[in-house]
Design a protein around this motif. Sequence first.
Motif: not given
Length: 790
Positions: A303-326
């Motif tokens: 119906k109307d070209g819709i593929l039912v039950n193809t939705g969804g949701r995504e959640t993410s968290f990213n963290g970077t911690f560093g120390l840079s010296k010569p």
Amino acid sequence: MKKLDINPCKAFILATILCLVSIIQLQAQNQVMLNGYIYSDTKQKEALENVAVHIVEINELIITDQNGYFQTNIPKGEYHLHIQILGYEHSTLNIKALKPVNTVNVRLKPDLMKLEEVIVMDTAKSIAPTLSITKVDETFMQKNMGNTLMNTLENKAGISTINTGTGISKAVIRGMTGNRIMVNENGLKQEGQQWGNDHGLEIDQNNVKDVDIIKGPTALEYGSDAIGGVININSSKAPELNTRAAEINSNFKSGNMYYGLSAMAEQNKEGKYFRLRASHGSFGNYNVPVEKYNYNHTTYALKDGILVNTGGRETSFNGTFGLSKPNYDMQINISNYSLLAGLFPGAYGTPSSVSFIGYDPNSREVKYPRQDTNHFKVNYNASFSLDGFLASFMIGYQKNNRKEESDAHKHYTRPVDIDTNLENGLQLETYSWKASIETDNDSKVSHKIGVNGQYQENERDGYSFLIPSFNSLQAGLFYTTEYKANDKLNLFGGGRIDYSKFQTFEHIDTLNYEPDNEDEFWKRSENAQREFFNWAIAIGAAYTLNDHFIAKLNLAKTYRVPNQAELSIYGVHHGTFRFEKGNINLDPEEAFQADLGISYNSKKIEMNFTPYLNYFTNFIYLSPTGDIAPNVGGQIYEYKQAKVVHTGFEYTIQWKISKKLTLNNATEYIHAHNFDSKLPVPFTPPFSNLSNIEYNFNSIGKAIKQPFIGIDYRMTAAQNRVDRNELSTSGYSLANFYTGFDFGNKIHGSFMLRVHNIFNTVYYNHLSQYRILNMPEQGRNISLSLTFKI
């Protein structure tokens, strides 16, 4: 009056070309000079030769000379400069080129982390000759952003994707995928049950800074799973020294009513830095430009070209911690990604007239069947430089929790005692490590030796069965050396040895009886153990013929250890419409690989031609049988081995017609043949050609900066070279459009508009999981992206 018959596709393209020509004629050039020197940020302050200075807005690349000097003429305006060379940290500058002469001097810090950052416009002096590398930067990803990170990358030559709806996709490099392709993020190999074609990549593409796609013989440093290629994802670059920044990204896509929000904050104070990002996206059912599909000689309505039950949701968290010296760098990366994605009920199991009952086409609710995946990972990188040596170390941990859920009672024709909808639960924990030491890459002869490996534990759950619980161990030792014979010739060689151990555990299916004995429950797996010992070797050469031509040749003997599914899968894989049967007695794949590269570079034109040949003495593949699986039904496909050849080529050209107008073209072809069955290898991408034209405007006042407009046009040939029981696929042409600009006066940011499938073309992706349903791909999809930077 007679009505004019106008082809909308030709009319659109003609109007766009006329518009571009008019703009070119009206734009004033008003040129100024940009020059400068690039030095190393060391006590010696060496001039750096062969540094790539990329002017993003006009897509111009300048290479520094032996004195570290560069010079070009550009229109007045504001620009972003990306400055990069192997062995040094990437530098990004914002400049205003308003004076007759604008000078920029930059000092680059040595990159002790060496997270595989190289650039595609290379020379034999700045890149290892055995690597065929495609560089993907943030600018490319913004202009080509697809539904997933892998969809974004498929606009590069040699890259395809296997899609399951719009939220799940898998990379294919030169016709190879799964455990033949290694994906690393920040130096850590991604482990998420990648043997499944319907298992996507659990990485937030909002967080990706740049990507290196390495094709050809690469297994020496990376290991068994890199036999087909490597995708190195970098999301942990240190912010510029003594800076702080924040940004908010918002995205919308009309094809599945996707909306997403991502926020980032970062700071670098005297080498101590952090970057934090949180993202969330939600998408509904997607549409295709048809209202019916056909499976197994039966037609079903959409119906109307819709593929039912193809939705969804995504959640993410990213963290970077560093120390840079010569003389040292340390970095910790932490991320958690979760995806809940519905699966089209007509593509799960066997479709029927009742498959769609109870689904609302306009709902964002995710019902059964569905995938619920969570991927957590943390890794620690450290590197130290001392007296001409660089030592690097990495340890990492990942936990991939995958739940494939469906209504249990729809899979059985008899009453069963099941109180869960968890069909297959897979919990995979991976412990990884890598250590290496190398000599100074600037010397005539350099060496690198290292070890890497991983230990895995997989625990299964659920009322169904695919793969058993298992443990595995992989450990390897590698050595490489590079000899710079002279200014024209580089030679490379190396070897690797590996040990692998795989142990599976018994599983008894208490919902079914043994096919030939109804007094005993069905034993789906046994206690078993396999051990493998293998070796690989590679040699390569790069020769600079003159200032414009470079030739590269790489030869290797490589291998790949069978994955857990190939050894032990034994069940209905509903997402692929088949009963898959592993073989615990499989041998490791052995391959002989040849990769030739010829490149031409001038101020206006860049061309690359890369033919390749991969011969497998015992390629592992799924072979259909004439048998039907007992108890659960479905045609049985068994894993077998055969002599196979993969060969093909990639050809790319970039023509800088003017400072503002650029033409790109990428052509790829793959031929894969099974010598034992005398048939093509299944799921081989067809011949494809992608053309792109882009025009960059001058800034409009102080608010609108470097606007651009572009058109993509992809022509894909029919794929009639198919395996037994594999559908052939007709060819198609597809047009895309994009435009965008940066803005800023008091508020800075960027805007992007992209229209995918402009003419709502009905076309079929030969690699799609829904291809067996004769289901076309997504129709017209308009995406908007807005970013605010603080």
